[in-house]
Write a protein that holds these residues in place. Structure first.
Motif, short mmCIF file in Angstrom:
data_model
loop_
_atom_site.label_atom_id
_atom_site.label_comp_id
_atom_site.label_asym_id
_atom_site.label_seq_id
_atom_site.Cartn_x
_atom_site.Cartn_y
_atom_site.Cartn_z
N TYR A 1 -48.51 -54.35 2.09
CA TYR A 1 -48.51 -53.08 2.84
C TYR A 1 -47.22 -52.93 3.63
O TYR A 1 -46.72 -51.82 3.83
CB TYR A 1 -49.72 -53.06 3.78
CG TYR A 1 -49.92 -51.77 4.54
CD1 TYR A 1 -50.63 -50.71 3.98
CD2 TYR A 1 -49.44 -51.61 5.84
CE1 TYR A 1 -50.85 -49.52 4.68
CE2 TYR A 1 -49.66 -50.44 6.55
CZ TYR A 1 -50.36 -49.41 5.97
OH TYR A 1 -50.56 -48.23 6.67
N GLY B 1 -42.54 -50.58 -1.44
CA GLY B 1 -42.38 -49.14 -1.31
C GLY B 1 -41.04 -48.70 -0.75
O GLY B 1 -40.24 -49.49 -0.24
N TYR C 1 -39.48 -45.41 1.75
CA TYR C 1 -40.04 -44.58 2.81
C TYR C 1 -39.09 -43.45 3.23
O TYR C 1 -37.87 -43.56 3.09
CB TYR C 1 -40.38 -45.45 4.02
CG TYR C 1 -41.39 -46.51 3.67
CD1 TYR C 1 -42.74 -46.23 3.69
CD2 TYR C 1 -40.98 -47.78 3.27
CE1 TYR C 1 -43.67 -47.20 3.33
CE2 TYR C 1 -41.90 -48.74 2.90
CZ TYR C 1 -43.25 -48.44 2.94
OH TYR C 1 -44.17 -49.39 2.57
N THR D 1 -42.38 -35.96 -1.26
CA THR D 1 -42.98 -35.77 -2.58
C THR D 1 -41.90 -35.65 -3.65
O THR D 1 -41.98 -36.27 -4.71
CB THR D 1 -43.86 -34.51 -2.59
OG1 THR D 1 -44.87 -34.63 -1.55
CG2 THR D 1 -44.54 -34.34 -3.93
N ASN E 1 -40.29 -39.02 -4.23
CA ASN E 1 -41.24 -40.09 -4.57
C ASN E 1 -41.20 -41.20 -3.52
O ASN E 1 -41.10 -42.39 -3.84
CB ASN E 1 -40.97 -40.65 -5.96
CG ASN E 1 -42.11 -41.51 -6.48
OD1 ASN E 1 -43.26 -41.32 -6.09
ND2 ASN E 1 -41.79 -42.47 -7.34
N ARG E 2 -41.26 -40.80 -2.26
CA ARG E 2 -41.24 -41.75 -1.15
C ARG E 2 -42.52 -41.62 -0.33
O ARG E 2 -43.17 -40.58 -0.33
CB ARG E 2 -40.02 -41.52 -0.24
CG ARG E 2 -38.70 -41.97 -0.86
CD ARG E 2 -37.52 -41.68 0.06
NE ARG E 2 -36.29 -42.23 -0.50
CZ ARG E 2 -35.82 -43.44 -0.25
NH1 ARG E 2 -36.48 -44.24 0.58
NH2 ARG E 2 -34.70 -43.87 -0.81
N THR E 3 -42.84 -42.68 0.39
CA THR E 3 -43.99 -42.68 1.30
C THR E 3 -43.54 -42.15 2.64
O THR E 3 -42.55 -42.62 3.22
CB THR E 3 -44.54 -44.11 1.46
OG1 THR E 3 -45.04 -44.56 0.19
CG2 THR E 3 -45.67 -44.15 2.47
N ALA F 1 -49.34 -40.30 0.11
CA ALA F 1 -48.83 -41.63 0.47
C ALA F 1 -48.14 -41.53 1.83
O ALA F 1 -47.13 -40.84 1.98
CB ALA F 1 -47.84 -42.12 -0.59
N PHE F 2 -48.68 -42.21 2.84
CA PHE F 2 -48.08 -42.14 4.17
C PHE F 2 -48.37 -43.43 4.92
O PHE F 2 -49.23 -44.22 4.54
CB PHE F 2 -48.59 -40.92 4.93
CG PHE F 2 -49.98 -41.07 5.51
CD1 PHE F 2 -50.16 -41.31 6.86
CD2 PHE F 2 -51.09 -40.95 4.70
CE1 PHE F 2 -51.43 -41.45 7.38
CE2 PHE F 2 -52.37 -41.08 5.21
CZ PHE F 2 -52.54 -41.33 6.57
N ARG F 3 -47.63 -43.62 5.99
CA ARG F 3 -47.83 -44.75 6.89
C ARG F 3 -47.99 -44.21 8.31
O ARG F 3 -47.51 -43.13 8.64
CB ARG F 3 -46.65 -45.72 6.84
CG ARG F 3 -46.57 -46.52 5.54
CD ARG F 3 -47.70 -47.53 5.44
NE ARG F 3 -47.52 -48.45 4.33
CZ ARG F 3 -47.97 -48.27 3.11
NH1 ARG F 3 -48.61 -47.14 2.81
NH2 ARG F 3 -47.77 -49.17 2.17
#
Length: 554
Positions: free
Chosen positions: A280, A284, A286, A333, A336-338, A369-371
């Motif tokens: 986690y 990825g 970001y 989006t 293609n990043r979080t 997709a997020f944090r």
């Protein structure tokens, strides 16, 4: 010990070596919602089973710390062998800081049941215990005494025999506690060591029980911990506030019938959720927004500000947030990043938990997709991510323009935009544009009203300011008999197609197809003086409740 309601939970406990007792729960196996709280009749039946579970353990002679599953423990509630009993003055303060159990302080040894509270006034609770606020059964301490066993039997019966589906364990306990309650403090015998009373004790349930309140500063609820952040305050002598024993996830939003999204996300933001795997924090790419670009400059309001004026300032900030979030989502989006964000860095007047201002259920159920806020300053974050961080200033761009302009940073782990306010111009592909509009409409808008109790409407005529009766309804009612509302601004436009429905703030497409200029910024110090010049600091104080014993709190 975990009370397991089904075979799946029993198996999980056994695999992880967690002590467990099975609870016969056939009557709730075929419930209608995955999140039990949303199936009212099943939740009521579960509440009775929970109280029976307590009774079973009490009969074995054990005192019980009973806590709901949405409770996080920061310290063990029992004393270690090296701890001395609490004394008075500085010695008592020192003992508390070593996490000695409050339930053994004088005169708490006489108490049958200690409960937590929904009170959010920490100082008021310290002085008197907030007895005007209901007991909360999410965290209760019960001693193995006959009077307590008699009470738990009556407690279970109250839940089962009350026809109102909303009378579950908490409401039933409060109804019983009020029977014969006279608010008369019970006087304990003098303490042989001369200690003063840590808390008042009262008689309840027709004088059959001695009860007391667990102190709010050590047994926190969702508001005092996440919003007021009481543990980050200094004590009167200037020392650090000791971390609380436990945290109960109250005063929180964002759950659904499928899953407790909001509660889990709150714990992630506060770094008391340690279940996510190492991946986690290591996998990825970001996209983040710099703190000064995510919020408007601080605008101090006078003490005489009205609700309407304060709501207007909130609306101004909120409008900026929604457009920043909308375009950050579009760029993330397209690339293609979080997306790292949520509540961003709004600190007026506090770091606002994301579930207060965002529809968290939509973020999870739409598959975004997020944090969480603070993810990029989490001590568990991979060094590979920290060392691959670039900040850019970009003009408004469409999806394909963003991919072309930012191609040199394709392998950068964290791409931080100076601002995303009115920066995304949509997708060239109509299908992708329609998909973005659908998702953005589900995750960006949020509905809330402000009750302007101090605002006099023009139609109101009376001898006193406001001239609306006290306890009048808010927002709706007959003219002059309700407090007016201040509404949130409408959500921004969601224009997903860069060709047929291009946003007004975007320049006309370049017929030559040139790539917009992107400028890389190298910032030494961020406005919030982050200890890591490559990060944006969400929490001003590093929150780490997993320290080794004896380590000082930073």
């Amino acid at each position: 010990m975990v009370g397991a309601l089904d075979e799946g939970m029993t198996k999980i406990c056994e695999e992880h070596g967690i002590p467990t007792l099975s609870i016969e729960a056939n009557s709730i196996k075929n419930r209608g919602a995955a999140n039990l709280r949303f199936d009212y009749s099943a939740y009521k039946r579960m509440a009775a089973m929970k109280v029976q579970f307590y009774s079973n353990i009490l009969r074995l002679g054990f005192n019980v710390w009973a806590c709901d599953a949405d409770t996080a423990w920061m310290a063990h509630p029992a004393p270690s062998a090296r701890e001395a009993p609490c004394g008075g003055g500085a010695q008592r303060h020192s003992c508390r800081r070593e996490q000695a159990p409050f339930v053994n302080e004088y005169p708490m040894q006489y108490v049958d049941i200690l409960t937590t509270t929904d009170c959010i006034d920490v100082e008021g609770d310290t002085k008197g215990g907030c007895w005007h606020v209901d007991h909360n059964t999410g965290l209760v301490y019960m001693r193995a005494r006959q009077g307590v066993l008699d009470f738990t039997a009556a407690w279970k019966q109250k839940i089962e025999t009350t026809r109102d589906v909303m009378i579950r364990d908490q409401a039933a306990l409060n109804l019983l506690m009020r029977e014969g309650f006279r608010s008369k403090e019970w006087e304990p015998p003098p303490d042989p060591q001369g200690r003063t009373k840590a808390r008042p004790i009262y008689k309840a349930w027709n004088d059959r029980l001695k009860i007391a309140r667990l102190p709010l500063r050590y047994f926190a609820n969702g508001h005092t911990f996440f919003v007021q952040r009481m543990y980050a305050r200094k004590e009167a002598d200037g020392s650090d506030h000791p971390p609380p024993f436990a945290l109960h996830m109250t005063y929180q939003y964002g759950d659904s019938s499928k899953f407790a999204y909001g509660k889990r996300q709150r714990m992630r933001e506060a770094r008391v959720w340690w279940v996510d795997p190492p991946s986690y924090f290591s996998e990825g790419r970001y996209l983040a927004v710099a703190p000064e670009g995510a919020a408007l400059p601080i605008d101090t309001l006078p003490n005489s500000v009205t609700t309407a004026e304060a709501a207007g300032r909130f609306n101004k900030e909120d409008s900026h947030l929604r457009e920043t979030l909308r375009d950050a989502l579009g760029l993330a989006t397209a690339l293609n990043r979080t997306l790292v964000g949520g509540a961003f860095g709004m600190t007026l007047p506090f770091d606002c938990p994301a579930d207060h201002i965002l529809p968290l259920v939509g973020w999870f159920e739409q598959g975004v997709a997020f944090r969480e806020p603070g993810f990029l300053t989490d001590p568990r974050l991979s060094p590979d991510i920290k060392s691959s961080w670039v900040r850019v200033d970009a003009p408004p761009m469409s999806a394909s323009q963003a991919r072309d302009a930012l191609r040199p940073y394709e392998h950068v782990r964290v791409l931080e935009f100076k601002s995303t306010f009115r920066k995304f111009c949509g997708f060239e592909d109509a299908t992708a544009g329609a998909s973005f509009e659908r998702v953005a409409k589900a995750v960006v808008p949020y509905h809330r009203t402000f009750c302007a109790e101090d605002w006099t409407p023009e139609s109101c005529v009376g001898p006193r300011k406001g001239c609306v009766p006290f306890y009048a309804p808010c927002c709706h009612g007959s003219p002059g008999r309700h407090f007016p509302c201040v509404y949130l601004n409408k959500p921004p436009d969601f224009k997903g197609h860069a060709i047929s429905d291009r946003p007004a703030f975007c320049p006309a497409p370049d017929p030559h197809g040139s790539t917009p200029a992107v400028h890389e910024e190298r910032v030494v110090d961020y406005p919030d003086l982050s200890p890591n010049p490559r990060s944006r600091q969400f929490h001003k104080i590093v929150d780490d409740f997993r320290k080794k014993p004896g380590r000082k709190k930073r």
